[in-house]
Design an enzyme around this catalytic site. Sequence first.
Site, PDB file in Angstrom:
ATOM      1  N   GLU A   7       0.886  -1.161   0.000  1.00 20.59           N
ATOM      2  CA  GLU A   7       0.000   0.000   0.000  1.00 20.59           C
ATOM      3  C   GLU A   7       0.918   1.203   0.000  1.00 20.59           C
ATOM      4  O   GLU A   7       1.535   1.517   1.020  1.00 20.59           O
ATOM      5  CB  GLU A   7      -0.891  -0.046   1.241  1.00 20.59           C
ATOM      6  CG  GLU A   7      -2.256   0.586   0.998  1.00 20.59           C
ATOM      7  CD  GLU A   7      -2.245   2.080   1.286  1.00 20.59           C
ATOM      8  OE1 GLU A   7      -1.829   2.823   0.362  1.00 20.59           O
ATOM      9  OE2 GLU A   7      -2.621   2.472   2.371  1.00 20.59           O
ATOM     10  N   CYS A  57      -2.074   8.793   2.891  1.00 21.21           N
ATOM     11  CA  CYS A  57      -1.861   8.381   1.497  1.00 21.21           C
ATOM     12  C   CYS A  57      -3.090   8.661   0.655  1.00 21.21           C
ATOM     13  O   CYS A  57      -2.991   8.846  -0.549  1.00 21.21           O
ATOM     14  CB  CYS A  57      -1.451   6.919   1.422  1.00 21.21           C
ATOM     15  SG  CYS A  57      -2.502   5.842   2.391  1.00 21.21           S
TER      16      CYS A  57
END
Length: 523
Positions: free
Chosen positions: A260, A294
């Site tokens: 990720e 993110c």
Amino acid sequence: MTSLRAEEDRSLPDTEVKDPPLPGEAARESIEVENPATGKVVGTVPRLTPADVGELASRARAAQPGWEAMGFEGRATVLLRAQKWLLDNSRRAIDTIVSETGKTYEDAQTAEIGYAVPAFGFWVKNAPKFLADERVRSGSPFLMGKRVAMRYRPLGVVGVIGPWNYPLTNSFGDCIPALAAGNAVILKPSEITPLTSLLMGEMLEECGLPEGVYQVATGLGDVGAELIDHVDFVMFTGSAATGRKVAERAARTLTPVGLELGGKDPMIVLADADLERAANAATWYSMQNGGQTCISIERVYVEESVYDEFVKLVSEKVGELRQGVPAGPGSVDVGAVTFGPQAEIVDAHVKDAVAKGARVAVGGHLKEGPGRFYEPTVLLDVDHTMLCMTEETFGPTLPIMKVGDADEAVRLANDSRYGLQASVWTRDTIRGEAIAARIESGVANVNEHSMNYFALEAPMGGWKESGLGSRHGPGGIRKYARKQVSVISRFGLKRELFMFPYSKRNAKLLAGALKLLHGRGKR
Ligand code: NDP
């Protein structure tokens, strides 16, 4: 397990690891954990070395079969106790997170505790369903009269390598499904924010987790790199550059990885959008957690006719944000920059933009210490020659660009090596969904930005350089399991038609069967 001591002042827990993770070890080097909002040291943890990792892995391997043998129900008991512990001790967990990240109380409450508490319940409830034995129905004539079964078995030891922006959600959060699936876990937190992971160890120990099933490898990047060689799966969250190194290292041992990585999430605001809602969302999703998410909004494309109004609204809202040392609920809106070098990246992106002709509408400076704060910043007159529009800034900045129409916005949104999340803002949700579907990213929302992260039922993962694989949904736990298939014959023929000795008759029969099954229908 290691244990922690929290002092009276809850806003600044002084945290210290009492028992080094490896028995029999002499004094070892330690890592000082600093509160980025104050510059004060709030704890020390042992600095493990790569040589220590093998020992942790051996312990994990020894402990895992017992944990697996407890079954879904036995594991659920421990994990649900942990859920209650986290609820009962949420203030302590929030204070620990705030002290090592410098984020606000609310950022820790909403996106860390608000994620982890339901996550326990979700994985406990769904693990038995997502990992249930399956009966496979095969259409092959070779399998007539036979049973095909598939089952999931835990991998063994899962390594989780986490970043500093969400010490609970992005580090420990991945441990929950891995544990629910029956694995032992070794968590390597960021060296900047190891305290929350250790607190989770204390929690699990109190809740009855067998020793060795969850261990925290406090150390630097080399400990993360070494961990890859000792585990059966690596779940990594962090930068694309390190993610690539992780994948390369894992390739040596053919260890599967989930990555990720970063994002450069675009927001597209169309002329018919509810501008007030869009402006509030732009402000929150770019500045929440100090922009160190993110899936934060990192760039905005606004249709020409509403650009001025949108910029005015956002500038006002960003200009009103209160920034400073978090001191409990409601004290400030935007916290500190957690990681020192990140402040330099943010500043470099702003300076690069200004040098290339951008205008700073709000903020634009790194504040004087103590504490590390970058002013909430709005940048205008930006374009794709600027780093702030192409590279992950990961800070409290919002560059806003004017576009002619939706097509231009989509083209620019896709002009990125990242593809994590995106959002389209319009009152015409049917058109919005059609536009969202043209964006190259794992998630593309309409009139929402990253709310999908709370939908644990839905997979969340990036396209392009934003990652590999996904978390959440059935796949979010099946990746922590091996699939095993069995074909079971109870009343098999003494000799199957395709076995020796080969004969013309059997070859003809097989050819006929294939024709019968696959030879009909128009082509
Ligand atoms: P990294 O990707 O370097 O670090 C993430 C984790 O990996 C940390 O625990 C780190 O340990 C560990 N690590 C470092 N090197 C290795 C290695 N060779 N093998 C295995 N593990 C390793 O993130 P940074 O903290 O350096 O941040 C850099 C950039 O990443 C930021 O500027 C931001 O753009 C992005 N980022 C993205 C995040 C996301 O959520 N997608 C989160 C954080 C950062 P240690 O910290 O001890 O070095």
